[in-house]
Design a protein around this motif. Structure first.
Motif, PDB file in Angstrom:
ATOM      1  N   UNK A 152      84.120  44.573  31.894  1.00  0.00           N
ATOM      2  CA  UNK A 152      85.430  44.943  31.385  1.00  0.00           C
ATOM      3  C   UNK A 152      85.506  46.439  31.062  1.00  0.00           C
ATOM      4  N   UNK A 153      84.474  46.946  30.415  1.00  0.00           N
ATOM      5  CA  UNK A 153      84.464  48.347  29.988  1.00  0.00           C
ATOM      6  C   UNK A 153      84.589  49.310  31.159  1.00  0.00           C
ATOM      7  N   UNK A 154      83.923  48.989  32.265  1.00  0.00           N
ATOM      8  CA  UNK A 154      83.873  49.941  33.373  1.00  0.00           C
ATOM      9  C   UNK A 154      84.800  49.601  34.539  1.00  0.00           C
ATOM     10  N   UNK A 155      85.219  48.353  34.663  1.00  0.00           N
ATOM     11  CA  UNK A 155      85.976  47.968  35.847  1.00  0.00           C
ATOM     12  C   UNK A 155      87.392  47.479  35.551  1.00  0.00           C
ATOM     13  N   UNK A 156      87.704  47.181  34.299  1.00  0.00           N
ATOM     14  CA  UNK A 156      89.032  46.663  33.967  1.00  0.00           C
ATOM     15  C   UNK A 156      89.963  47.795  33.567  1.00  0.00           C
ATOM     16  N   UNK A 195      93.793  44.330  34.823  1.00  0.00           N
ATOM     17  CA  UNK A 195      93.237  43.839  36.070  1.00  0.00           C
ATOM     18  C   UNK A 195      92.000  44.651  36.430  1.00  0.00           C
ATOM     19  N   UNK A 196      91.195  44.129  37.346  1.00  0.00           N
ATOM     20  CA  UNK A 196      89.895  44.725  37.639  1.00  0.00           C
ATOM     21  C   UNK A 196      89.911  45.503  38.953  1.00  0.00           C
ATOM     22  N   UNK A 197      89.256  46.667  38.913  1.00  0.00           N
ATOM     23  CA  UNK A 197      89.017  47.434  40.130  1.00  0.00           C
ATOM     24  C   UNK A 197      87.792  46.876  40.847  1.00  0.00           C
ATOM     25  N   UNK A 198      87.645  47.266  42.086  1.00  0.00           N
ATOM     26  CA  UNK A 198      86.567  46.732  42.916  1.00  0.00           C
ATOM     27  C   UNK A 198      85.200  47.258  42.485  1.00  0.00           C
ATOM     28  N   UNK A 199      85.125  48.548  42.145  1.00  0.00           N
ATOM     29  CA  UNK A 199      83.805  49.119  41.851  1.00  0.00           C
ATOM     30  C   UNK A 199      83.918  50.283  40.872  1.00  0.00           C
ATOM     31  N   UNK A 200      82.764  50.711  40.382  1.00  0.00           N
ATOM     32  CA  UNK A 200      82.659  51.894  39.533  1.00  0.00           C
ATOM     33  C   UNK A 200      81.504  52.727  40.071  1.00  0.00           C
ATOM     34  N   UNK A 201      81.813  53.972  40.467  1.00  0.00           N
ATOM     35  CA  UNK A 201      80.789  54.867  41.013  1.00  0.00           C
ATOM     36  C   UNK A 201      80.142  55.617  39.849  1.00  0.00           C
ATOM     37  N   UNK A 202      78.847  55.428  39.696  1.00  0.00           N
ATOM     38  CA  UNK A 202      78.190  55.935  38.491  1.00  0.00           C
ATOM     39  C   UNK A 202      78.067  57.451  38.471  1.00  0.00           C
ATOM     40  N   UNK A 203      77.853  58.078  39.613  1.00  0.00           N
ATOM     41  CA  UNK A 203      77.688  59.528  39.639  1.00  0.00           C
ATOM     42  C   UNK A 203      78.995  60.240  39.317  1.00  0.00           C
TER      43      UNK A 203
END
Length: 371
Positions: free
Chosen positions: A168-172, A178-186
């Motif tokens: 939830x913290x990184x993708x919502x 609603x949720x995104x597909x991904x989170x790019x860490x860099x």
């Protein structure tokens, strides 16, 4: 009009025809096939049978013989099937698979707090930015919570209990829920960067969170947080359901993409389970039934076997024109993860109908006694 019981029976027929269509020994060691075989075993459990156990054993045995890799979330997913088969049979070769996946989950690099790179240390992982994907809710979230609880593995359980809030913290999206597909860490951002909400990705959340909740400690803070996230996302999804019961492959581009059966079935599954277990308000019951029955009614006859259409092909958060990539991802019949999604929905549909029939029977007895 099809009777309520017939919708469940139709999915059982689809499962039977699917194992005729696909040889167990030729299934890939991948997430789609993993969810397909795991769903077959849960369907068995719901019916009180072992009709699919030999098929699932053949799948695992074929890969034990020829070798398999565990190097990313997608190749860890077969642990769901292996753990289920091990619990049913006690045969040690299946525990070996489970142990290998557990070791991977405990030792693979964390790229975002407690979260591993979705593509792990696989060859594919070298070709894509380090990232976490919403798919992992189902691909490792369900297994690690189940294994952690069942095996009393504190390290695995501690890992699993943190995952819903981290997803939830990184993708919502904080506003749209609603949720995104991904989170790019860099780059420290969601991808896609703009507001594009992929259907099946949100489906993984809606179907996956209740499966994780089965294993989180009652009244724990993490469980209450996961329920809240599940409720928020469910509320956000309601307005996007089409009149015909389906959801589209990109939610917030209604009428511009295409209706998609795996996302629709996953949402139906999660909502049916959520209503049955009290996580969701009764207002989700009819939309869930409408979604499930719409997908069942869309089933086709193909080569004299029942077939599930309109399943979008495997989809990645592509670095190039993501909206067009979602829009033009082709759809085909009988992708294994699509079949699994409808089996999950059928199981929860059957549970809810059985529960309601039982309650109605009790009410009839009580009323008859008073009369």
């Amino acid at each position: 009009m099809m009777l309520k019981e017939s919708f469940f029976s139709k999915v059982v027929e689809l499962a039977d025809d699917s194992i005729k269509r696909y040889s167990a020994t030729k299934l890939k060691w991948q997430w789609g096939e993993a969810l397909f075989t795991y769903a077959l075993l849960r369907l068995d459990q719901e019916m009180g049978t072992n009709r699919y156990l030999p098929y699932c054993k053949d799948y695992l045995d074929a890969h034990i013989e020829k070798g398999y890799r565990v190097d990313q979330s997608d190749t860890a997913a077969p642990a769901l099937t292996a753990f289920a088969v091990y619990q049913l049979t006690g045969e040690p070769q299946y525990k070996t698979i489970v142990d290998r996946v557990v070791k991977y989950m405990k030792t693979t690099e964390r790229v975002l707090e407690y979260m591993p790179n979705h593509l792990g240390n696989s060859p594919e992982g070298w070709l894509y930015p380090k990232s976490v994907w919403v798919d992992s809710v189902m691909m490792y979230g369900v297994f690690t919570s189940w294994y952690g609880k069942a095996a009393k593995d504190d390290e695995m359980y501690d890992f699993a209990r943190r995952q819903p809030v981290l997803f939830s913290q990184y993708l919502q999206d904080p506003k749209d829920k609603l949720f995104y597909h991904s989170y790019w860490t860099k780059l420290k951002c969601t991808y896609p960067r703009n507001k594009l909400y992929w259907g099946r990705g949100n489906g993984w959340v809606i179907a996956g969170f209740p499966l994780v909740l089965e294993n989180l400690s009652e009244n724990s803070e993490e469980r209450q947080q996961a329920i809240s996230i599940f409720q928020q996302t469910s509320e956000a999804l309601l307005p996007y359901q089409r009149e015909d019961g389906f959801y589209e492959t990109v939610f917030n581009k209604v009428g511009k993409t295409y209706k998609e059966s795996s996302a629709t079935a996953l949402i139906a599954s999660g909502w049916l389970q959520g209503v049955a277990e009290g996580y969701l308000d009764e207002k989700f019951k009819q939309p869930a039934i409408k979604a499930f029955e719409a997908v069942v009614n869309s089933l086709e006859n193909k080569d004299n076997l029942l077939s599930m259409p309109m399943i979008s092909a495997p989809t990645i958060p592509t670095p190039f024109i993501p909206y067009l990539a979602y829009k033009y991802t082709p759809k085909h019949n009988d992708w294994h993860y699509g079949l699994a999604s409808l089996m999950f929905a059928a199981i929860n549909y059957h549970k809810l109908m059985t529960k309601e029939n039982s309650q109605n029977s009790v009410s009839e007895v009580v009323n008859a006694a008073h009369n």
